[in-house]
Design an enzyme around this catalytic site. Structure first.
Site, short mmCIF file in Angstrom:
data_model
loop_
_atom_site.label_atom_id
_atom_site.label_comp_id
_atom_site.label_asym_id
_atom_site.label_seq_id
_atom_site.Cartn_x
_atom_site.Cartn_y
_atom_site.Cartn_z
N GLU A 60 0.81 -1.22 0.00
CA GLU A 60 0.00 0.00 0.00
C GLU A 60 0.85 1.27 0.00
OE1 GLU A 60 -2.76 -0.22 3.29
OE2 GLU A 60 -3.83 -1.94 2.44
N ALA A 173 -8.28 0.30 16.82
CA ALA A 173 -9.62 0.52 17.36
C ALA A 173 -10.56 -0.66 17.08
CB ALA A 173 -10.22 1.81 16.80
N ASP A 297 -18.23 2.10 11.79
CA ASP A 297 -16.84 2.10 11.34
C ASP A 297 -16.59 3.20 10.30
OD1 ASP A 297 -14.20 1.40 11.16
OD2 ASP A 297 -14.52 -0.46 10.05
N ASN A 382 -12.27 4.29 1.03
CA ASN A 382 -11.45 3.77 2.12
C ASN A 382 -10.10 4.49 2.15
OD1 ASN A 382 -10.10 1.79 3.96
ND2 ASN A 382 -12.07 0.78 3.78
CA CA Z 1 -12.03 0.69 11.24
#
Ligand code: CA
Length: 643
Positions: A60, A173, A297, A382
């Site tokens: 990435e 998280a 989320d 995202n």
């Molecule tokens: Ca997340």
């Protein structure tokens, strides 16, 4: 022409030729001013060179290119320095991340790249260390631990160096940590400041004054008291040197479901927020929460872009973000004032934004029953960076249209695992699910053109003064589009899934486009049928292109398709199976793939028959004796089961 002017021209050219910072400039626009490769000739683009990373997991990173050297990272936080013209390896540094740490990450052992400053290379490692290397040799200069090592924290984001300080956050998280971002002295590694994004307790004492205000937006009870609340700073940052403001995006709550996290409600500041910090002291100057009381989320860790835009006839210093929640935000970056917010994908959890807040529809409330919510937890957008072209005034967003079923117990459900999906779809928007490249006008807040990708999750984007937008795809192509019209001008087959954002640089008068290629990340567990990794080995590679280059050699064909059998939907309602699924997702899935999904990970369906035969002793052997790959604590798992 005076010497000073000549030097200015030479310096400006050197800067244009490089990709010196994560988003090329502090503004994170991911715009290259180079024009040699342009909309007229991009169809002749081909391979200049490639570097085989010898990896099979997600890539990435955004490469950094300075003075002819390209710095990038692979899986397990390994750093590479390459000759940017030839691809020759100059040095490699392996921080030797313990492989068992992969259980502490939600989304693969990826890394998004390094920062380079004054002949030093800075890296955050998957196991939470921040390290500085000598840019010439790769030799370790200093190393600090940035996390509580007993917690499920990890670093996948790229550090930034601002005013001589290295800025780094972390992830975690999903499994339960408290979010913060830290600054370290770039020369010595000494800690300078740390800013928490959520309160540590309802009643204090609070580390920062604004946490007292934030604590009033959390309940006095709830799971956040045990999980730390979340709000991690795991990726996005931008910097305005003139305002001396550092912008950070914060992540989701822990756990995701607000009715469990903070029963009775509350905005849960500063989850899913954009925070503006004084770059020297870390002091919080303003905050804007994109998703108050987030339950889906909907992180605001997505890429932020700083751009000066004429809005209603007035020049505004804007900050642009398309977070997971499906709204495209334009803020005034001097004070955080919301200038506009509109839906860039299908959204059903909120109808619109009014007085700076989303107006919830109720369709997002899954505290009592299953709900189909748009966008999915993967978000309308995202981590894959978007880009902004000042010539066209457009933002190029790698977006996806998808819904997701949420359940009251906060357990993930993929829609193909939901027997009553048709019932849940009733009265919900008809959506053409899939991946889209959207060219978004941030001033008029509307799509100017868009392209539907063949696959769901695709790569980050690069835009250039050559009137181009570049994007790699999950089905293994590297594409270029006319930045004005969206006409596809290049469709080059690489045979490898591309998730990472491309960069551009020039050496000796020749322009290059570079991109990391390799499948993994958050969608490691849900390979698309059309994904290149279904056909070819997921060989991690750095691909570098130029005009009139060659074809990309394809990775070896794989003989058995990476897939696992469809889930057996037996004994519906059997609580033991449901709990088994939860345990699997929590403890096994991140290394073996999620149930019913296609994955490149070694699935347990192929495990040795004597173990698969549900022999309790064999299973115990894996957990207790460590004759599997990692040692688990049985008591830890069963304590968790009792929760
Ligand atoms: Ca997340």
């Amino acid at each position: 022409m005076g010497i000073a002017f000549l030097l200015f021209v030479l310096c400006a050219q050197a800067l244009a030729d490089d990709w010196p910072l994560h988003g090329r400039t502090w503004s994170e626009q991911r715009f290259s001013p180079l024009t040699q490769i342009n909309h007229k000739n991009v169809s002749t683009l081909g391979l200049a060179w490639l570097f085989d990373m010898n990896t099979v997991r997600g890539l990435e990173a955004t490469p950094i290119v300075r003075n002819g050297v390209l710095f990038t990272t692979g899986t397990w936080s390994v750093v590479y320095a390459l000759d940017a013209k030839t691809g020759k390896l100059l040095w490699k540094h392996d921080p030797e991340v313990p492989r068992s740490w992969s259980r502490k990450g939600c989304c693969d052992v990826v890394n998004r790249g390094v920062a380079v400053w004054r002949e030093r290379v800075f890296l955050g490692t998957f196991d939470g260390r921040l390290i500085a290397l000598d840019a010439q040799t790769g030799k370790l200069l200093w190393e600090v631990n940035t996390i509580d090592r007993t917690k499920p924290a990890s670093i996948t984001g790229a550090p930034r160096v601002v005013n001589g300080k290295v800025i780094i956050g972390n992830g975690g998280a999903e499994f339960g940590v408290r979010g913060y971002v830290s600054a370290y002295d770039a020369l010595s590694g000494e800690p300078v400041w740390r800013i928490y994004t959520v309160p540590g307790s309802p009643d204090g004492p609070h580390e920062q004054p604004e946490l007292e205000m934030a604590a009033k937006t959390w309940s006095k009870t709830g799971e956040w008291l045990d999980t730390g609340g979340g709000g991690t700073v795991w990726d996005s940052m931008a910097f305005d040197p003139e305002l001396n403001l550092l912008y950070i995006g914060t992540g989701n709550g822990a756990p995701h479901a607000r009715h469990r996290r903070s029963p009775g409600g509350g905005d849960n500041l500063f989850l899913s927020s954009i925070l503006a910090l004084d770059a020297d002291s870390g002091q919080m100057k303003w905050h804007y929460q994109t998703t108050p009381g987030d339950s889906w989320d909907y992180t605001a860790t997505q890429h932020m872009i700083l751009a000066d835009l004429a809005i209603d006839g007035k020049e505004r210093k804007a900050l642009l973000q398309a977070p997971k929640n499906g709204f495209f935000y334009v803020l005034d970056r001097t004070d955080g004032e919301l200038l506009s917010a509109e839906k860039y994908v299908t959204v059903n959890w909120a109808s619109h934004i009014e007085n700076g807040r989303p107006v919830e529809t109720g369709q997002g409330d899954y505290s009592r029953e299953d709900k189909l919510v748009y966008p999915s937890e993967l978000g309308g957008h995202n981590w894959h960076p978007m880009s902004f072209n000042p010539d066209t005034g457009l933002v190029y967003i790698p977006a996806q249209e998808k819904g997701w079923v949420h359940s009251p117990d906060n357990f993930y459900l993929f829609d193909y695992n939901v027997p009553h999906i048709e019932q849940l779809r009733r009265n919900q928007p008809a959506v053409e699910e899939g991946g889209y490249l959207i060219a978004w006008d941030p001033v008029r807040q509307k799509s100017v053109w868009q392209v539907k990708n063949a696959t769901f999750i695709n790569g980050g984007t690069l835009t250039t003064a050559g009137r181009l937008v570049f994007q790699g795809t999950e089905d293994g192509y590297f594409n270029a589009y006319d930045a004005l019209t969206g006409a596809r001008l290049l469709h080059l087959y690489a045979g490898t899934v591309i998730m990472a954002p491309p960069v551009s640089y020039a050496i000796d008068g020749e322009q290059y486009i570079a991109v990391m290629a390799g499948f993994g990340g958050a969608t490691l567990f849900m390979l698309d049928d059309a994904a290149a990794a279904m056909k070819y080995k997921n060989s991690g590679r750095l691909l570098v292109f130029k005009l009139d280059g060659t074809n990309v050699p394809l990775p070896p064909v794989i003989t058995a398709s990476p897939s696992s059998p469809a889930p057996i939907m037996q004994k519906q309602g059997d609580e033991r199976i449901h709990q088994g699924e939860k345990l699997y997702v929590r403890f096994c899935g991140s290394c073996h793939g999620m149930f019913g999904s296609k994955s490149i990970l070694p699935g347990l369906a192929g495990m040795r028959p004597e173990i698969k035969g549900t022999s309790k002793n064999a299973i115990r052997g894996i957990f207790r004796d460590g004759n599997g790959k990692v040692r688990f604590s049985v008591s830890f798992i069963f304590n968790h089961l009792r929760d």
